[in-house]
Design a protein around this motif. Structure first.
Motif, mmCIF file in Angstrom:
data_model
loop_
_atom_site.group_PDB
_atom_site.id
_atom_site.type_symbol
_atom_site.label_atom_id
_atom_site.label_comp_id
_atom_site.label_asym_id
_atom_site.label_seq_id
_atom_site.Cartn_x
_atom_site.Cartn_y
_atom_site.Cartn_z
ATOM 1 N N UNK A 57 8.585 38.209 -26.763
ATOM 2 C CA UNK A 57 8.207 36.867 -27.191
ATOM 3 C C UNK A 57 8.736 36.494 -28.560
ATOM 4 N N UNK A 58 8.608 37.392 -29.521
ATOM 5 C CA UNK A 58 9.051 37.071 -30.868
ATOM 6 C C UNK A 58 10.561 36.886 -30.924
ATOM 7 N N UNK A 59 11.315 37.751 -30.257
ATOM 8 C CA UNK A 59 12.770 37.634 -30.243
ATOM 9 C C UNK A 59 13.201 36.346 -29.542
ATOM 10 N N UNK A 60 12.491 35.973 -28.477
ATOM 11 C CA UNK A 60 12.805 34.732 -27.778
ATOM 12 C C UNK A 60 12.551 33.525 -28.671
ATOM 13 N N UNK A 61 11.446 33.541 -29.408
ATOM 14 C CA UNK A 61 11.149 32.431 -30.321
ATOM 15 C C UNK A 61 12.215 32.311 -31.400
ATOM 16 N N UNK A 62 12.721 33.442 -31.888
ATOM 17 C CA UNK A 62 13.800 33.409 -32.880
ATOM 18 C C UNK A 62 15.049 32.750 -32.304
ATOM 19 N N UNK A 72 -0.248 33.455 -29.831
ATOM 20 C CA UNK A 72 -0.897 32.948 -31.044
ATOM 21 C C UNK A 72 -0.090 33.251 -32.301
ATOM 22 N N UNK A 73 0.645 34.352 -32.320
ATOM 23 C CA UNK A 73 1.427 34.685 -33.501
ATOM 24 C C UNK A 73 2.912 34.466 -33.315
ATOM 25 N N UNK A 74 3.281 33.715 -32.275
ATOM 26 C CA UNK A 74 4.691 33.490 -31.960
ATOM 27 C C UNK A 74 5.012 32.015 -32.148
ATOM 28 N N UNK A 75 6.052 31.725 -32.892
ATOM 29 C CA UNK A 75 6.355 30.335 -33.243
ATOM 30 C C UNK A 75 7.244 29.665 -32.199
ATOM 31 N N UNK A 76 6.724 29.489 -30.999
ATOM 32 C CA UNK A 76 7.465 28.742 -29.995
ATOM 33 C C UNK A 76 7.572 27.264 -30.354
ATOM 34 N N UNK A 106 -3.148 33.545 -20.370
ATOM 35 C CA UNK A 106 -2.240 33.132 -21.434
ATOM 36 C C UNK A 106 -3.040 32.420 -22.520
ATOM 37 N N UNK A 107 -2.813 32.810 -23.762
ATOM 38 C CA UNK A 107 -3.436 32.144 -24.909
ATOM 39 C C UNK A 107 -2.341 31.430 -25.683
ATOM 40 N N UNK A 108 -2.448 30.110 -25.786
ATOM 41 C CA UNK A 108 -1.398 29.290 -26.376
ATOM 42 C C UNK A 108 -1.987 28.452 -27.501
ATOM 43 N N UNK A 109 -1.438 28.527 -28.722
ATOM 44 C CA UNK A 109 -1.972 27.703 -29.816
ATOM 45 C C UNK A 109 -1.734 26.232 -29.550
ATOM 46 N N UNK A 110 -2.665 25.413 -29.960
ATOM 47 C CA UNK A 110 -2.532 23.971 -29.788
ATOM 48 C C UNK A 110 -1.454 23.426 -30.712
ATOM 49 N N UNK A 111 -0.733 22.416 -30.246
ATOM 50 C CA UNK A 111 0.257 21.763 -31.098
ATOM 51 C C UNK A 111 -0.414 20.939 -32.193
ATOM 52 N N UNK A 112 -1.736 20.788 -32.140
ATOM 53 C CA UNK A 112 -2.454 20.092 -33.214
ATOM 54 C C UNK A 112 -2.383 20.875 -34.521
ATOM 55 N N UNK A 113 -2.192 22.191 -34.411
ATOM 56 C CA UNK A 113 -2.089 23.015 -35.618
ATOM 57 C C UNK A 113 -3.387 23.158 -36.372
ATOM 58 N N UNK A 114 -4.519 22.945 -35.698
ATOM 59 C CA UNK A 114 -5.811 22.986 -36.381
ATOM 60 C C UNK A 114 -6.620 24.229 -36.052
#
Length: 444
Positions: A155-160, A382-386, A411-419
């Motif tokens: 995941x991290x390498x893909x986000x990069x 949660x810790x991957x900057x997609x 799957x746990x996905x951070x909200x695009x709200x960034x809150x």
């Protein structure tokens, strides 16, 4: 949603100096590449207008592939017989599509098989290691479906790579550059020291052709078509209250449980309760652990490849649901903490020893499983900057996995709200899902 495919082509790397490498090169996959899932993983990004034309996004992809050459190669057996990636500039699949309707009324708000139309098909064994689909909507919005082979990147390498694609599309230099030394980085120690039972964790013997444990407890193949995926929203306030509740029993000397530990603990308990498992049934969770900062010395954050093993917190179902959420959080915390530098080094030593091949061991990362009950598998972004994919009009307003109805997947996905809020995509049998929806927002 009616998606019209307008074109499908191969995009090859575009080198800045105009000169491709003199000859193709075989790069052996690392022990971490080979033990992970041998399949494509699809992610969908949604962008509001304005967006650059497809030609600019395609050009950016070609430039990014010249830097991340493995994505444009092919996986196979090298001249020495080792599983490798051939850097031959075979290219990536690039599909252009359109929908003659606005995105708001076309794309489902929750998990649905329809979202699979927004990325190339990945269930037919695609040849290209990267497949991309750009779908334009009448409102000017853009959906980007990206599918990449997991054995090339975690995941991290893909986000990069995705961030690099955005930079190249905006005509900016790709920086930082990836660290591409998977073939030589993970050398075993001399002498090797295998301290942990990897044959029972990352590897297993080939399964005999008999009824397995999940079928014996009543969750066999007959129910696979009854699996549904539910998107649960966890608000910032809910997450804060959950963390406080999970950490309430800790002594002052201990730091509170993290968001990840608290959320996984809560969902593990809720799903186990919804499944109605017997009190003495053992349940476990498969959790990916990124080794970049755990190995000593730490690995470069920009390493391109896989550096993931798994933690497996486990307990009896009755004990899990009858005790407070803090108990489950402690199980998650301890299991993840145990996957440390010593564990990673021990795995490298075993995986490099020839034992895997001699004993015919296979990876426990099995994408063919359709039902995990009584277990879970967590894929946390949660810790991957997609959200770092930016073609020039800003980041995506929505990031989500493709529709993936493997029972027990989470799957746990951070909200695009960034809150601090997030979405949890939970796949369960339909009758279990009804009970899960009833109890999933209760904190006890």
């Amino acid at each position: 949603m009616k998606v019209k495919i307008e074109s499908s082509k191969i995009v090859k790397p575009l080198y800045e100096d105009g000169e491709a490498p003199a000859r193709a090169q075989w790069v052996p996959l690392s022990v971490f590449d080979k033990v992970t899932y041998g399949e494509h993983v699809a992610i969908i990004f949604a962008f509001r207008p304005p967006n650059p034309p497809n030609s600019e996004v395609e050009l950016g992809l070609a430039k990014a592939l010249a830097v991340y050459q493995e994505w444009a190669g092919q996986i196979g057996d090298g001249p020495d017989g080792r599983r490798s990636v051939l850097l031959n500039d075979a290219g990536a699949r690039f599909v252009e599509a359109k929908v003659d309707a606005p995105m708001a009324v076309s794309v489902p708000s929750g998990p649905s098989p329809e979202v699979r139309r927004l990325h190339p098909r990945i269930d037919d064994g695609p040849v290209e290691l990267v497949q991309v689909q750009l779908t334009r909507f009448s409102c000017g919005s853009l959906a980007v479906g990206f599918a990449g082979h997991h054995q090339i990147a975690d995941g991290q390498a893909t986000a990069n790579f995705l961030a690099a694609w955005g930079l190249a599309t905006r005509q900016l230099p790709v920086s930082p550059l990836p660290v591409c030394d998977r073939g030589t980085r993970f050398a075993p120690r001399e002498p090797p020291l295998v301290e942990f039972p990897h044959r029972e964790v990352e590897y297993r013997a080939p399964a005999p052709n008999t009824m397995d444990e999940k079928e014996e407890i009543g969750f066999g193949a007959a129910g696979h078509d009854k699996v549904k995926v539910h998107m649960m929203h966890l608000s910032k306030d809910f997450v804060a209250r959950l963390k406080a509740r999970a950490s309430s029993g800790l002594p002052p000397s201990r730091r509170g449980y993290t968001t990840f530990q608290s959320v996984v603990a809560h969902l593990w308990r809720a799903i186990t309760a919804a499944r109605g498992l017997g009190a003495d049934v053992t349940t476990k969770v498969r959790i990916s652990v990124n080794g970049r900062m755990r190995m000593r010395p730490p690995m470069p954050r920009d390493y391109f490849g896989n550096v993931v093993l798994w933690a497996f917190p486990r307990t009896d179902a009755g004990d899990l649901v009858s005790r407070p959420v803090g108990h489950a959080a402690e199980l998650v915390y301890r299991a993840v903490a145990d996957v440390d530098d010593a564990y990673f080094r021990s795995f490298v030593d075993l995986a490099s020893s020839g034992v895997v091949e001699a004993e015919g061991l296979v990876s426990t990362a099995d994408s063919e499983q359709a039902v995990l009950c009584p277990d879970l598998e967590v894929d946390a972004w949660l810790g991957i900057n997609f959200h770092g994919l930016n073609f020039g009009g800003g980041g995506p307003f929505r990031v989500m996995p493709t529709y993936y109805p493997m029972e027990g997947s989470l799957f746990l996905v951070p909200s695009t709200l960034g809150d601090g809020s997030m979405e949890a995509y939970v796949a369960l049998f339909d009758d279990h899902l009804a009970e899960f929806k009833r109890i999933c927002h209760k904190i006890d």
